[in-house]
Design a protein around this motif. Structure first.
Motif, PDB file in Angstrom:
ATOM      1  N   VAL A  23      16.347  11.080  -1.275  1.00  0.00           N
ATOM      2  CA  VAL A  23      17.021  12.239  -1.856  1.00  0.00           C
ATOM      3  C   VAL A  23      18.410  12.096  -2.450  1.00  0.00           C
ATOM      4  N   TYR A  24      19.260  11.422  -1.807  1.00  0.00           N
ATOM      5  CA  TYR A  24      20.799  11.291  -1.923  1.00  0.00           C
ATOM      6  C   TYR A  24      21.164   9.780  -2.245  1.00  0.00           C
ATOM      7  N   GLU A  25      20.214   8.963  -2.223  1.00  0.00           N
ATOM      8  CA  GLU A  25      20.624   7.606  -2.561  1.00  0.00           C
ATOM      9  C   GLU A  25      21.772   7.127  -1.658  1.00  0.00           C
ATOM     10  N   ASP A  26      21.766   7.443  -0.480  1.00  0.00           N
ATOM     11  CA  ASP A  26      22.808   7.154   0.659  1.00  0.00           C
ATOM     12  C   ASP A  26      22.416   5.742   0.997  1.00  0.00           C
ATOM     13  N   ALA A  27      23.230   4.880   0.741  1.00  0.00           N
ATOM     14  CA  ALA A  27      23.029   3.543   0.997  1.00  0.00           C
ATOM     15  C   ALA A  27      23.204   2.801   2.591  1.00  0.00           C
ATOM     16  N   ASP A  28      23.707   3.882   3.209  1.00  0.00           N
ATOM     17  CA  ASP A  28      23.686   3.837   4.821  1.00  0.00           C
ATOM     18  C   ASP A  28      22.358   3.846   5.254  1.00  0.00           C
ATOM     19  N   ARG A  29      21.459   4.339   4.516  1.00  0.00           N
ATOM     20  CA  ARG A  29      20.033   4.393   4.950  1.00  0.00           C
ATOM     21  C   ARG A  29      19.075   3.536   3.891  1.00  0.00           C
ATOM     22  N   ASP A  30      19.771   2.292   3.269  1.00  0.00           N
ATOM     23  CA  ASP A  30      18.890   1.554   2.287  1.00  0.00           C
ATOM     24  C   ASP A  30      17.862   0.591   3.153  1.00  0.00           C
ATOM     25  N   TYR A  31      16.854   1.076   3.477  1.00  0.00           N
ATOM     26  CA  TYR A  31      16.027   0.237   4.288  1.00  0.00           C
ATOM     27  C   TYR A  31      14.591   0.837   3.864  1.00  0.00           C
ATOM     28  N   ALA A  32      13.642  -0.013   3.897  1.00  0.00           N
ATOM     29  CA  ALA A  32      12.238   0.527   3.769  1.00  0.00           C
ATOM     30  C   ALA A  32      11.112  -0.087   4.612  1.00  0.00           C
ATOM     31  N   PHE A  33      10.063   0.488   4.920  1.00  0.00           N
ATOM     32  CA  PHE A  33       9.084  -0.312   5.731  1.00  0.00           C
ATOM     33  C   PHE A  33       7.761  -0.060   4.924  1.00  0.00           C
ATOM     34  N   VAL A  34       7.114  -1.167   4.374  1.00  0.00           N
ATOM     35  CA  VAL A  34       6.026  -1.022   3.504  1.00  0.00           C
ATOM     36  C   VAL A  34       4.744  -1.403   4.269  1.00  0.00           C
ATOM     37  N   LYS A  75       0.876  -0.935   0.071  1.00  0.00           N
ATOM     38  CA  LYS A  75      -0.086  -0.055   0.160  1.00  0.00           C
ATOM     39  C   LYS A  75       0.895   1.399  -0.072  1.00  0.00           C
ATOM     40  N   GLN A  76       1.851   1.309   1.014  1.00  0.00           N
ATOM     41  CA  GLN A  76       2.641   2.603   0.963  1.00  0.00           C
ATOM     42  C   GLN A  76       3.935   2.435   1.709  1.00  0.00           C
ATOM     43  N   ALA A  77       4.925   2.871   0.872  1.00  0.00           N
ATOM     44  CA  ALA A  77       6.366   2.641   1.416  1.00  0.00           C
ATOM     45  C   ALA A  77       6.968   3.961   2.039  1.00  0.00           C
ATOM     46  N   PHE A  78       7.925   3.425   2.968  1.00  0.00           N
ATOM     47  CA  PHE A  78       8.320   4.738   3.877  1.00  0.00           C
ATOM     48  C   PHE A  78       9.933   4.291   3.899  1.00  0.00           C
ATOM     49  N   THR A  79      10.543   5.403   3.590  1.00  0.00           N
ATOM     50  CA  THR A  79      11.789   5.467   3.676  1.00  0.00           C
ATOM     51  C   THR A  79      12.614   6.391   4.573  1.00  0.00           C
ATOM     52  N   HIS A  80      13.914   6.538   4.381  1.00  0.00           N
ATOM     53  CA  HIS A  80      14.630   7.504   5.230  1.00  0.00           C
ATOM     54  C   HIS A  80      15.119   8.690   4.070  1.00  0.00           C
ATOM     55  N   TYR A  81      14.831   9.975   4.455  1.00  0.00           N
ATOM     56  CA  TYR A  81      15.002  11.114   3.493  1.00  0.00           C
ATOM     57  C   TYR A  81      16.377  10.881   2.876  1.00  0.00           C
ATOM     58  N   ASP A  82      17.388  10.588   3.431  1.00  0.00           N
ATOM     59  CA  ASP A  82      18.741  10.267   2.785  1.00  0.00           C
ATOM     60  C   ASP A  82      18.872   9.335   1.758  1.00  0.00           C
ATOM     61  N   TRP A  83      18.086   8.383   1.921  1.00  0.00           N
ATOM     62  CA  TRP A  83      17.799   7.388   0.982  1.00  0.00           C
ATOM     63  C   TRP A  83      17.181   7.952  -0.356  1.00  0.00           C
ATOM     64  N   VAL A  99      11.639   5.825  11.085  1.00  0.00           N
ATOM     65  CA  VAL A  99      11.000   5.736   9.723  1.00  0.00           C
ATOM     66  C   VAL A  99      10.201   4.509  10.139  1.00  0.00           C
ATOM     67  N   TYR A 100      10.393   3.788  10.968  1.00  0.00           N
ATOM     68  CA  TYR A 100       9.479   2.490  11.399  1.00  0.00           C
ATOM     69  C   TYR A 100       8.354   2.973  11.854  1.00  0.00           C
ATOM     70  N   LYS A 101       8.510   4.013  12.811  1.00  0.00           N
ATOM     71  CA  LYS A 101       7.383   4.553  13.812  1.00  0.00           C
ATOM     72  C   LYS A 101       6.326   5.230  12.857  1.00  0.00           C
ATOM     73  N   SER A 144      24.594  -4.617   5.695  1.00  0.00           N
ATOM     74  CA  SER A 144      23.330  -3.980   6.142  1.00  0.00           C
ATOM     75  C   SER A 144      23.601  -2.659   6.555  1.00  0.00           C
ATOM     76  N   PRO A 145      22.575  -1.753   6.506  1.00  0.00           N
ATOM     77  CA  PRO A 145      22.642  -0.550   7.045  1.00  0.00           C
ATOM     78  C   PRO A 145      22.574  -0.583   8.748  1.00  0.00           C
ATOM     79  N   TYR A 146      23.386   0.056   9.569  1.00  0.00           N
ATOM     80  CA  TYR A 146      22.836  -0.069  10.791  1.00  0.00           C
ATOM     81  C   TYR A 146      21.941   0.559  11.316  1.00  0.00           C
ATOM     82  N   PHE A 147      21.012  -0.104  12.115  1.00  0.00           N
ATOM     83  CA  PHE A 147      19.876   0.090  12.740  1.00  0.00           C
ATOM     84  C   PHE A 147      20.010   1.276  13.839  1.00  0.00           C
ATOM     85  N   ASP A 148      19.606   2.630  13.657  1.00  0.00           N
ATOM     86  CA  ASP A 148      19.737   3.365  14.798  1.00  0.00           C
ATOM     87  C   ASP A 148      18.344   3.883  14.898  1.00  0.00           C
ATOM     88  N   SER A 149      18.555   5.120  15.881  1.00  0.00           N
ATOM     89  CA  SER A 149      17.391   5.995  16.075  1.00  0.00           C
ATOM     90  C   SER A 149      16.706   6.446  14.975  1.00  0.00           C
TER      91      SER A 149
END
Length: 363
Positions: free
Chosen positions: A186-197, A176-184, A338-340, A328-333
């Protein structure tokens, strides 16, 4: 060899700045979101993948990243904490396996993601994760959109938990809807290469009618979530590797779930895809494993633990033309932020009372 996402590569520039709508958060902006399927077109997506006995499932190619040179491994130290360690408990209503075993009981939460980019069919890996309405999937950011082809979000995105030999034992769940980090985004920053759908209720076929099998988490459970954790904890990584090794050996088919086990090191650095702080684990999974869950505290009896990463990069690092490392990206706050944004949202059903598919998105 260079580390790249496990089948595609990353391009520079904010490809999705216009296609993703920002969610209001405290500065700096952390979360962005995008619609995958409306309730009105979810039926067409489902028909696309399940027609002809699921032929399109079997035709999908792996999508992801692979190494192109030996990466720079800086140290085995941990990251600077950006907050206290935290967890979200796994689902509590999935019974434990009746009998204990010396073997690893594979998680019911893991499955394959299928989507379309242009005219091509692709697959990744993913896992159900705990949420308010038991309707959330965690995967890699590059399994939501293609930064190479300057695409917006992936088309016809679905999740199939427990996928096996072209079958969907727990139903098909349309994104239905995908949530990603802003840096992924806009900047394709792979340190933020995760998504919650978020996904709609699962759908299965019963003769000439569709049936609603309920929310994802009620069928397979949901992994917990862990963030700001100390690096080096014993970790299981699950996924559906599909691509051949670079030497041409097809050790995997993508039709069955595989796993690796070990203690990750940190940081793994790969400047070509803006990676500075990935976790790394020795593992021979190939393309198609992207987005697969990294789980700490895994109970083989319950088949549950805490999601602490998703496969992002992978490939050959010793020059023998065989994949040997995944990251894997390191999962931080900020991962938790993004999860929240995704976890409290409701999805609903796309099955009408008469067994046909259509707009039934009424809470």
């Amino acid at each position: 060899m260079k580390l790249l996402p496990l089948g595609g590569c990353l391009a520079a520039g904010g490809l999705l700045a216009a296609s993703f709508a920002g969610i209001a958060t405290a500065a700096p902006k952390v979360t962005t979101s995008a619609k995958l399927n409306t309730a009105a077109n979810a039926g067409a997506t489902l028909e696309f993948w399940t027609a002809d006995g699921g032929a399109n499932f079997k035709a999908a190619d792996p999508f992801g990243l692979e190494h192109k040179r030996v990466p720079k491994h800086v140290s085995t130290g941990g990251p600077a904490a950006d907050g206290k360690p935290g967890i979200v408990p796994a689902t509590a209503d999935i019974p434990a396996v009746a009998a204990r075993t010396k073997n690893v009981n594979l998680p019911k939460t893991a499955g394959r993601v299928f989507f379309v980019l242009g005219e091509d069919l692709y697959s990744c890996s993913a896992s159900s994760v705990q949420s308010t309405y038991k309707n959330l999937v965690a995967t890699a950011g590059h399994c939501v959109y293609d930064p190479v082809g300057n695409q917006s979000v992936a088309d016809k995105w679905v999740f199939v938990p427990g996928y096996y030999q072209g079958k969907a034992p727990w139903g098909v769940y349309v994104g239905k809807q995908a949530f990603t980090h802003y840096d992924w985004d806009v900047y394709e920053d792979a340190d933020r290469d995760y998504a919650f759908v978020t996904v709609y209720n699962g759908i299965a076929r019963d003769k000439d009618r569709w049936i609603d099998v309920g929310p994802l988490g009620t069928k397979v459970g949901g992994q917990g979530l862990a963030y700001n954790q100390k690096v080096g904890k014993a970790t299981y990584v699950f996924g559906y590797p599909t691509a051949a090794h670079e030497d041409g050996d097809y050790a995997y088919t993508g039709h069955t779930l595989k796993f690796c086990y070990g203690k990750p090191t940190y940081p793994q650095v790969e400047s070509s895809v803006k990676v500075e702080e990935h976790l790394a684990l020795r593992c021979s999974m190939t393309g198609g494993a992207s987005g697969g869950p990294w789980i700490i505290g895994y109970s083989s009896n319950r088949r549950l633990g805490y999601l602490n990463g998703v496969t992002s990069l992978g490939g050959d690092t010793d020059g023998n033309l065989r994949s040997d490392l995944i990251t894997s990206p390191y999962f931080d706050s900020e991962t938790y932020s993004v999860y929240k944004a995704a976890a409290p949202l409701w999805s609903g059903s796309i099955v009408k009372k008469d067994g046909t598919l259509g707009l039934t998105e009424v809470k």
